[in-house]
Design an enzyme around this catalytic site. Structure first.
Site, mmCIF file in Angstrom:
data_model
loop_
_atom_site.group_PDB
_atom_site.id
_atom_site.type_symbol
_atom_site.label_atom_id
_atom_site.label_comp_id
_atom_site.label_asym_id
_atom_site.label_seq_id
_atom_site.Cartn_x
_atom_site.Cartn_y
_atom_site.Cartn_z
ATOM 1 N N CYS A 12 -26.712 16.219 -38.523
ATOM 2 C CA CYS A 12 -28.024 15.576 -38.443
ATOM 3 C C CYS A 12 -28.928 16.376 -37.519
ATOM 4 C CB CYS A 12 -27.908 14.128 -37.969
ATOM 5 S SG CYS A 12 -27.488 13.982 -36.220
ATOM 6 N N CYS A 15 -27.937 17.410 -34.039
ATOM 7 C CA CYS A 15 -27.095 18.608 -33.913
ATOM 8 C C CYS A 15 -27.960 19.847 -33.756
ATOM 9 C CB CYS A 15 -26.205 18.773 -35.147
ATOM 10 S SG CYS A 15 -25.135 17.380 -35.517
ATOM 11 N N ASP A 435 -61.574 39.463 -51.216
ATOM 12 C CA ASP A 435 -61.816 40.849 -51.592
ATOM 13 C C ASP A 435 -62.211 40.816 -53.072
ATOM 14 O OD1 ASP A 435 -61.724 43.698 -51.559
ATOM 15 O OD2 ASP A 435 -59.771 43.589 -52.531
ATOM 16 N N ASP A 631 -55.572 42.136 -51.957
ATOM 17 C CA ASP A 631 -54.475 42.695 -52.752
ATOM 18 C C ASP A 631 -53.364 43.274 -51.881
ATOM 19 O OD1 ASP A 631 -55.561 45.011 -51.797
ATOM 20 O OD2 ASP A 631 -56.407 45.674 -53.701
ATOM 21 N N ASP A 635 -56.308 45.899 -47.284
ATOM 22 C CA ASP A 635 -56.889 44.776 -46.547
ATOM 23 C C ASP A 635 -56.002 44.320 -45.396
ATOM 24 O OD1 ASP A 635 -59.167 44.514 -48.213
ATOM 25 O OD2 ASP A 635 -57.941 43.530 -49.725
#
Length: 745
Positions: A12, A15, A435, A631, A635
């Protein structure tokens, strides 16, 4: 140093948060994130102070098993489903023995009706046997629970183990009293909790099984991708096929791809053709036709014919490896919204244990009857109910389960989130910067018109002959147009390229060798002009009269057409109240036209990478949360500066370092889909957290007996059912994200 590894034995969120808390206190640990769902951990530590083996020892001291790779679970005699079925059968058997006489005396044989000391003892012994069998089937709760308690990291299993063990010990004590005739009144006569132990364990096992099945289904996306990865490939060497391991393939190797096989690494077809299933990239089921010169990507499937390809990436840097890494990171990382649940979980289990002990003592003191054993029975029921009804699992699953299912849904849409924070933050975006080339447009300029002062076929022949050797996208557009018009090739010599301006070469023109030039206006010193009123990308063709003078022979007007559906998707984005900007290095006329046609709010033309970077900085300084869509090729600075970076990728073009979100279907709809999916996911998480907090806030006081005077007391069995339903409800609510759909309006 950063390392990733797996941890077994977690049940759980207490832990996982316990491991984070314990290791996070160490001075040499800079950052640690533990994923309960993936059983994984990402850690950043100072390698000068420690190493991974020492970190593993620290985790082992907490009672867990760290491993560099997940090992196959030991095959048990009973499968999980068989164990669950047996638990249900034996629970019903114990309930039948315990409550059969209450429902109808005729249901039980007279020897088990508990009407005297002997029959009571015999009935109880059979209940004990049934309870021990169910406890053995659910032994993992005890092994993990007491181990965690021993290491002072109590978790959900600890609550179950303490509660049911207390009920068992009390029942054994009652059994001893019956056996020795040391009972005090009719109520305490054989008051056992064997059926409560069984029912609690059965309900918890049912809940855990549903939870695990749901987790496995949500993890199927990553498993399916890993199955797509072939272990070997056919390498061409000395005109022979040699089967080699995929990890041994290097860039430049020639590989043969057979029908029905998967592409091993990214590459380019050099001979033959094929139809490839690229659904794992784009989400589209239709096969994609590939020919010589086309790129192919690892993990995609070749349907029919065989072909030869040249490797352009090794296995580690292939598209499939990058996608698997992104999915792993997205599932392993934590969203900011989960921090609250983690903080609560860190103190939740110890607090519940303290509350249960306090409730036990209070009820032992204030119980309305003077008889000790009656009071003890009430106090014990409250103690067990509080422990069992508390549900840290609901809190722990609230965020990761939703993110897991959301990532699976995203991959079916051709979207991949770098981490949970990216998925969380996309919904907050209020400004998107696009872009132009390759993002909003196809990135493949096509010839719109030709203006020629000489015979058209001659102009096309000159342009084709020079541009055919260029890899520039504009050159490819001109070459394709010339070939469509059957222009003949000329022999060229002395080819010279002036980067950013154009290309020149010596060839035959009107019977003499002339230097022919193809390029932009800055490449020429014209003695004449061409009147061109159209907007578009202008490429001129001319001949050099001297070193300082050129004669223009003609010009091509090209345009980079918007992708299909871009205008509609931009409108969808704007309907969300998001501002849009277009940043492009293209000239003002083309950028203005593109922005106007697509309905984009603002634009900047002739933008250099630094200009784009400055614009994003400016927007962020104004308090905008900026998403940059590009792309991923040129960039990178702008993508890194933005709050959320989206890369419209084509396979190996993807830059995982720069991208928060990668779209492999190369469609602007992905941007809208990412935002809507982010909104739906956070809404789903908030629903889960609201339910988890409300459940524990309401049911823990009920289990403590605050409504006792209203005759409302929760038995341990009902508490077990409520706890199971709590975690199951969170899991099922998260599964609703599977049905998430993008509306087209």
């Amino acid at each position: 140093m950063k390392e990733s590894f797996y941890i077994e034995g977690m049940t759980c969120t207490a832990c996982s948060s316990g491991i984070e808390r314990s290791l996070g206190r160490k001075s040499f640990v800079k950052k640690i994130e533990v994923s309960l769902l993936n059983k994984s951990a990402n850690i950043e530590f100072d390698e000068n102070q420690t190493n991974l083996d020492e970190i593993f020892k620290l985790i082992e001291k907490l009672g867990y098993s760290p491993k560099k790779a997940l090992t196959k679970e030991k095959k048990e005699f009973f499968s999980p489903n068989v164990k669950l079925a047996l638990a249900v059968i034996f629970t019903l058997f114990v309930v039948y023995l315990s409550m059969g006489a209450m429902l109808s005396p005729s249901l039980l044989p007279e020897s088990l009706l508990a009407i005297d000391n002997h029959s009571n003892f015999l009935n109880a012994c059979l209940q004990l046997i049934g309870a021990l069998i169910v406890m053995h089937l659910g032994r993992d709760f005890y092994i993990q629970g007491f181990k965690a308690l021993w290491h002072r990291q109590p978790n959900m299993s600890s609550l179950i183990a303490i509660g049911t063990s207390a009920a068992l010990i009390s029942s054994l004590w009652q059994l001893y009293l019956v056996y020795t005739n040391h009972y005090t009144d009719q109520w305490s006569y054989g008051h056992y909790y064997f059926e409560s132990v069984c029912v609690i364990l059965m309900f918890v096992m049912v809940g855990k099984r549903i939870e695990n099945v749901s987790k496995d289904k949500a993890l199927d996306a990553m498993q399916a991708l890993m199955k797509n990865a072939p272990k070997t490939a056919l390498k061409m060497q000395n005109n022979q096929q040699i089967e080699v391991l995929v990890d041994s393939i290097v860039v430049g190797d020639i590989l043969k791809v057979l029908p029905g096989s998967a592409i091993a690494v990214d590459g380019e077809i050099i001979e033959g053709e094929g139809e490839l299933d690229e659904s794992m990239l784009s989400g589209e089921a239709l096969p994609v036709y590939k020919k010589v010169g086309d790129k192919v990507f690892s993990g995609t499937f070749n349907s029919h014919t065989s072909f030869l390809m040249k490797a352009t990436q090794n296995n580690k840097n292939s598209t499939l490896s990058q996608i698997i890494e992104m999915i792993y990171n997205a599932q392993s990382s934590k969203a900011e919204i989960s921090r609250l649940a983690d903080k609560v979980s860190s103190v939740f289990v110890p607090s519940v244990i303290a509350i249960s002990i306090l409730a036990f003592v209070v009820w032992l003191i204030i119980a309305p009857k003077p008889d000790f054993w009656w009071n003890f029975g009430i106090a014990l029921e409250v103690f067990v109910s509080v422990l069992v009804i508390s549900c840290p699992c609901a809190l722990g699953l609230a965020t990761p389960m939703s993110i897991l299912v959301a990532n699976q849904k995203a991959s079916s849409l051709g979207l991949f989130f770098k981490d949970a924070k990216s998925l969380e933050k996309a919904r907050l975006v209020n400004t998107i910067v696009f872009d132009k080339t390759g993002t909003l447009t196809n990135g493949k300029p096509v010839v719109k018109s030709v203006h020629s002062k000489i015979e058209l076929l001659e102009l096309l022949s000159l342009a084709l002959s020079i541009e055919k050797s260029s890899e520039h996208v504009i050159a490819k557009g001109i070459v394709e147009y010339a070939k469509e018009h059957n222009a003949p090739l000329k022999e060229m010599s002395g080819v010279k390229v002036k980067t950013g301006f154009g290309i020149s070469a010596k060839t035959d023109y009107q019977g003499t060798k002339e230097i022919i030039k193809v390029g932009n206006s800055e490449f020429f010193n014209p003695i004449n002009t061409l009147e061109i009123k159209e907007n578009g990308i202008l490429v001129f063709v001319g001949r050099a009269i001297s070193e300082k003078e050129d004669e223009l022979l003609g010009a091509f007007v090209l345009e980079d057409l918007p992708k299909k559906g871009v205008k509609e998707h931009i409108a969808q984005i704007k309907n969300l109240g998001i501002n849009t900007f277009l940043l492009s290095g293209d000239n003002r006329e083309n950028v203005q036209k593109c922005a106007f046609e697509l309905g984009i709010d603002g634009y900047i033309s002739n933008a250099k990478p630094q200009d784009k970077l400055n614009k994003i900085k400016e927007l962020k300084e104004k308090g905008q949360i900026v998403m940059m869509v590009g792309d991923g090729l040129n960039d990178a600075p702008s993508l890194a500066m933005s709050d959320v970076a989206v890369v419209m990728a084509k396979g190996s073009d993807v830059s995982v370092q720069a991208a928060d979100i990668v779209s492999f279907n190369n469609d602007i709809k992905s941007v809208y889909s990412a935002i809507k999916l982010s909104q739906a996911t956070i809404k789903n998480i908030k629903e889960n957290l609201f339910w988890a907090f409300c459940y524990n806030s309401v049911f823990i006081p009920l289990a403590c007996g605050v409504l006792y005077k209203a005759n409302l007391m929760l038995s341990p069995a009902i508490a077990g059912l409520a706890m199971s339903l709590s975690s199951v409800s969170v899991v099922l609510n998260s599964q609703r994200l599977r049905n998430f759909k993008i509306k087209d309006h």
